[in-house]
Scaffold this active site. Structure first.
Site, mmCIF file in Angstrom:
data_model
loop_
_atom_site.group_PDB
_atom_site.id
_atom_site.type_symbol
_atom_site.label_atom_id
_atom_site.label_comp_id
_atom_site.label_asym_id
_atom_site.label_seq_id
_atom_site.Cartn_x
_atom_site.Cartn_y
_atom_site.Cartn_z
ATOM 1 N N ARG A 69 0.853 -1.193 0.000
ATOM 2 C CA ARG A 69 0.000 0.000 0.000
ATOM 3 C C ARG A 69 0.890 1.246 0.000
ATOM 4 O O ARG A 69 1.503 1.584 1.009
ATOM 5 C CB ARG A 69 -0.925 0.020 1.221
ATOM 6 C CG ARG A 69 -1.764 1.307 1.277
ATOM 7 C CD ARG A 69 -2.997 1.187 2.162
ATOM 8 N NE ARG A 69 -2.696 1.045 3.568
ATOM 9 C CZ ARG A 69 -3.628 1.101 4.541
ATOM 10 N NH1 ARG A 69 -4.896 1.290 4.220
ATOM 11 N NH2 ARG A 69 -3.287 0.945 5.800
ATOM 12 N N ASP A 86 -3.997 3.487 13.955
ATOM 13 C CA ASP A 86 -3.130 3.990 12.903
ATOM 14 C C ASP A 86 -3.638 5.354 12.491
ATOM 15 O O ASP A 86 -4.488 5.944 13.169
ATOM 16 C CB ASP A 86 -3.047 3.000 11.733
ATOM 17 C CG ASP A 86 -4.380 2.797 11.016
ATOM 18 O OD1 ASP A 86 -5.357 3.533 11.297
ATOM 19 O OD2 ASP A 86 -4.446 1.906 10.151
#
Length: 527
Positions: free
Chosen positions: A163, A447
């Site tokens: 990613r 996160d």
């Protein structure tokens, strides 16, 4: 080393960086930048124009100009090697320990995260590329502070899906023609240049998760990047495969169109639930009670608008022959507290059972200890089948009104919820500024996406002048400052240790103007 013309590396050079930042690789990045960065900037301007239109009373909806795509009879490319069975996917940053543990975990796929679970310190950006290459070569090892040694085992390893950072981010340590390069193209380009052939030689391929997109035009840009990159590196067309995270509110109305733009490179869609919640708040942050969410932890996947979003994603993917991948289970098991562990495992099982029953082909976990539960749940539904893409969910019909039904979310806005948002936001930013982008807080893996929910919710409650349901207090700056002081007093160490994170959190949580992403000002505070 002689750098290509127009390329400047402003970050420090450490051991083995010359193996990643080679002149041919940098020349490749420069070509990508010159070819595509102007379009990237134009599309970011389109995002800003949409925000202004929504603030003036506009609404999101399915695009009339792309009706033919939604009504058309087309399918994406068949699944690529290593992406046929995706029943368990584990996510995490690309530090050596996580890389080894994720690949060894028993998950089918590892989302190697250069974005939300990673702090973009230059050392993380280039070190992550080295770790990925070494892992593919089978040479990656790690020795922890306690002397424990980590190495890749000889069994089946998870398929790597990288990613990169989103279109909105730049890389200040790599300049092309005196401009910051696109962080997306840096992460993508370095991995593709060094690892595409390595992956193909192993019978896999260069696979990506694409984050934060807001429209099919942004997907079209990625597709054009793929076409040029494959041509330059002499890779067969369609070698690159990409799964798109549907994690912004606008993208939820363009799922068909996004798949269509990427169809020869598509590997499906993922329900990026945490960023999606953040985007809901962000998109309609000034529109009053119709778009006010309750406490973050009260918003479950059974809320009407979340249910509509996930059901539409499964139907859209399977109608087009694509994989539908479920969202992150943020709960973290405890190896020390049996009660916490029991609660976490029960919540994960419930979450994955719902997703498997809804037709998802697999789902995400954030910790190796959760892989067996996710696998067990999907095994029970899939059996010997690698996926359930043949389950087209013709029973699902989702309207724009259902996707917009935020007001139907049960729950309250409470002082405890406000305190949690402040504490989580400050603790996470403190970790982020130290170089760690994924951290366990209150038994949840936080996160950048979950931190965004915290700060955007504080901003929305403040600027819409809400009154807390439990205490009757109005959310104003005085209350936020008081709760911040009280929550920081509970944290270990010297309060001065938390000062920079507190200042940054308040900057993005109470300012008159809403900062698009908290990582933008945070990045400028980094070396």
């Amino acid at each position: 080393m002689q750098l290509p013309e127009g390329v400047e590396v402003t970050g420090p050079w450490h051991d083995r960086y010359d193996q990643i930042l080679t002149p041919p690789a940098l020349a490749f990045l420069a070509e990508l930048h010159r070819a595509f960065d102007p379009r990237r900037r134009e599309l970011l301007a389109v995002r800003a124009a949409r925000v202004a239109a929504l603030a003036d009373g506009g609404l999101l909806g399915f695009l009339p100009e792309t009706r033919e795509v939604r009504d058309g009879d087309w399918r994406v490319a068949p699944p690529a090697p290593g992406l046929v069975d995706r029943r368990v996917e584990i996510t995490g940053p690309t530090d050596p320990k996580m890389t080894i543990n994720a690949l060894n975990s028993g998950a089918k796929v590892w989302l190697a995260d250069l974005e939300d679970a990673n702090t973009p310190l230059w050392e993380n950006v280039i070190g992550g590329q080295l770790n990925l290459r070494d892992a593919i070569d089978g040479t990656l090892t790690h020795t922890g502070p306690d002397g424990r040694r980590y190495a890749l085992h000889d069994g089946e390893l998870a398929t790597i899906v990288v990613r990169p950072r989103g279109w909105h981010l730049s890389e200040k340590h790599l300049l092309v023609d005196d401009e910051r390069s696109s962080a997306s193209l840096v992460d993508f380009g370095l991995y593709l240049f060094h690892c595409a052939r390595r992956q193909l030689d192993r019978g896999s391929g260069p696979y990506f998760y694409l984050p934060k997109m807001e429209s099919h035009l942004e997907a079209r840009l990625w597709n054009d990047v793929f076409l040029l990159a494959q041509e330059r590196l002499d890779l067969p067309r369609g070698t690159i495969r990409a799964t798109v995270l549907i994690e912004t509110y606008p993208a939820a109305f363009e799922m068909d169109e996004i798949l269509y733009e990427l169809r020869e490179h598509s590997a499906g869609l993922n329900a990026g639930r945490w960023d999606f919640m953040f985007s809901v708040i962000k998109t309609f942050r000034t529109r009053g009670r119709d778009f006010l969410l309750p406490d973050r932890n009260a918003v479950t996947m059974t809320a009407p608008f979340m249910r509509a979003y996930t059901e539409l994603l499964v139907r859209t993917c399977h109608r087009r022959g694509a994989h539908a991948v479920g969202g992150m289970a943020a709960f973290i098991p405890s190896r020390r507290d049996p009660q916490v562990n029991e609660t976490a495992l029960a919540k994960v099982r419930e979450d994955k059972t719902r997703e498997a029953g809804d037709g998802f082909d697999g789902s995400w976990v954030a910790h190796p200890d959760l892989v067996p539960i996710c696998r067990e749940v999907f095994d029970a539904v899939l059996g010997d089948r690698p996926n359930q893409r043949d389950r087209t969910r013709e029973d699902v019909q989702v309207s724009a009104a259902q996707l917009l039904d935020v007001a139907g979310t049960p729950g309250r806005q409470t002082e405890a919820g406000l305190r949690n948002a402040i504490s989580v936001g400050v603790q996470y930013l403190a970790s982020w500024l130290r170089g760690t982008g994924a951290v366990a807080i209150f038994h949840l893996m936080e996160d950048a996406a979950t931190a965004e929910i915290s700060r955007s919710q504080v901003w929305q409650w403040l600027h819409n002048g809400i009154t807390l349901d439990d205490t009757g207090e109005k959310v104003d700056r005085e209350l936020i400052d008081r709760l911040a002081d009280e929550e920081l007093a509970k944290l270990p160490g010297d309060p001065a240790d938390w000062a920079a994170a507190r200042d940054l959190f308040l900057e993005v949580a109470v300012a008159d103007d809403f900062t698009d992403f908290l990582t933008l000002p945070a990045y400028e505070r980094m070396p």
